[in-house]
Motif scaffolding. Structure first.
Motif, mmCIF file in Angstrom:
data_model
loop_
_atom_site.group_PDB
_atom_site.id
_atom_site.type_symbol
_atom_site.label_atom_id
_atom_site.label_comp_id
_atom_site.label_asym_id
_atom_site.label_seq_id
_atom_site.Cartn_x
_atom_site.Cartn_y
_atom_site.Cartn_z
ATOM 1 N N THR A 6 3.196 -1.894 -40.600
ATOM 2 C CA THR A 6 3.622 -1.906 -39.198
ATOM 3 C C THR A 6 5.019 -1.317 -39.109
ATOM 4 N N LEU A 7 5.204 -0.419 -38.170
ATOM 5 C CA LEU A 7 6.500 0.229 -37.978
ATOM 6 C C LEU A 7 6.954 0.040 -36.543
ATOM 7 N N THR A 8 8.134 -0.522 -36.371
ATOM 8 C CA THR A 8 8.752 -0.606 -35.048
ATOM 9 C C THR A 8 10.050 0.186 -35.110
ATOM 10 N N GLY A 9 10.137 1.247 -34.305
ATOM 11 C CA GLY A 9 11.312 2.093 -34.399
ATOM 12 C C GLY A 9 11.511 2.963 -33.183
ATOM 13 N N ILE A 10 12.568 3.737 -33.244
ATOM 14 C CA ILE A 10 12.901 4.670 -32.168
ATOM 15 C C ILE A 10 11.983 5.873 -32.259
ATOM 16 N N ALA A 11 11.430 6.255 -31.117
ATOM 17 C CA ALA A 11 10.576 7.441 -31.054
ATOM 18 C C ALA A 11 11.329 8.572 -30.368
ATOM 19 N N ALA A 12 11.398 9.705 -31.032
ATOM 20 C CA ALA A 12 12.077 10.872 -30.467
ATOM 21 C C ALA A 12 11.068 11.741 -29.726
ATOM 22 N N PRO A 13 11.333 12.073 -28.455
ATOM 23 C CA PRO A 13 10.425 12.939 -27.711
ATOM 24 C C PRO A 13 10.678 14.407 -28.034
ATOM 25 N N MET A 14 9.620 15.098 -28.482
ATOM 26 C CA MET A 14 9.707 16.527 -28.764
ATOM 27 C C MET A 14 8.516 17.205 -28.092
ATOM 28 N N PRO A 15 8.606 17.503 -26.809
ATOM 29 C CA PRO A 15 7.456 18.004 -26.050
ATOM 30 C C PRO A 15 7.060 19.449 -26.337
ATOM 31 N N LEU A 16 7.776 20.130 -27.209
ATOM 32 C CA LEU A 16 7.405 21.506 -27.550
ATOM 33 C C LEU A 16 6.004 21.565 -28.151
ATOM 34 N N VAL A 17 5.269 22.614 -27.837
ATOM 35 C CA VAL A 17 3.974 22.850 -28.479
ATOM 36 C C VAL A 17 4.168 23.833 -29.629
ATOM 37 N N ASN A 18 3.236 23.799 -30.567
ATOM 38 C CA ASN A 18 3.238 24.722 -31.709
ATOM 39 C C ASN A 18 4.516 24.646 -32.544
ATOM 40 N N ILE A 19 4.997 23.439 -32.798
ATOM 41 C CA ILE A 19 6.120 23.272 -33.718
ATOM 42 C C ILE A 19 5.583 23.539 -35.125
#
Length: 201
Positions: A6-19
């Motif tokens: 189980t992981l509880t942590g900060i999620a970084a939003p990276m909405p770019l497609v095709n990374i």
């Protein structure tokens, strides 16, 4: 390989497609065969100017996301070349989970072999998680591999699918070497039998 339960942590939003993998870890950092030390070059051309200074508006340079353990990304994450250095760099930075609508196959497979959980979710769910991630460091996401759920900071829970064998490997911290070592007694017994029945080999 570290277990993933189980992981509880900060999620970084990276909405770019095709990374792609060259964006994740540029080609000039592929000279090493070591898995450690690549985190400082993760997303190098997106994080740093040519003079080495930080690009302030890149998400992982923002104070709220410097300790992110989860990335919520746009479609087709990890496309491009098949370099295993990409999951190595993510893991060395501290990323243990990437959530997207889709992944490139080779990158997806390499994640499991290196202790990272890639989760495929429908676009409408990823949109919710992306919005939640945008709230910053106080909005922590929980990823429960045993129960196969992702829970937002405000308690919305979403189920995800994962291959049972890959789930077993992550829960028990088993990479390819670890899987082989599980069979060590059987291998040793076979080698003993072969030594007795065919000592000339």
């Amino acid at each position: 390989m570290d277990k993933f339960t189980t992981l509880t942590g900060i999620a970084a939003p990276m909405p770019l497609v095709n990374i792609d993998t060259d964006m994740i870890i540029p080609k000039q950092f592929l000279k090493t065969i070591h898995r450690s030390g690549l985190g400082k070059n993760l997303f190098d051309e997106m994080r740093f100017n040519p003079d080495g200074s930080e690009i302030a508006d890149f998400v992982l340079n923002q104070p709220a996301y410097r300790d992110s353990q989860i990335i919520v990304a746009g479609d087709n994450f990890g496309c491009g070349s098949s370099r295993e250095h990409a999951p190595w760099a993510l893991l060395d930075f501290g990323i243990r989970c990437v959530i997207s609508t889709s992944f490139a196959d080779i990158f997806y497979n390499n994640c499991f072999k290196n202790g990272i959980l890639p989760i495929v979710m429908p676009k409408e769910v990823v949109d919710v998680l992306m919005e939640d991630a945008g709230k910053g460091a106080n909005a922590r996401v929980t990823v429960d591999l045993e129960n196969q759920t992702v829970t937002t900071s405000d308690g919305q829970s979403f189920a995800f699918e994962v291959d049972p064998f890959r789930k077993h490997c992550l829960l028990n911290g088993l990479d390819d070497i670890g899987l082989t070592m599980e069979k060590a007694p059987v291998i040793a017994s076979y080698e003993t039998q072969m030594a007795q029945s065919r000592p000339w080999v």
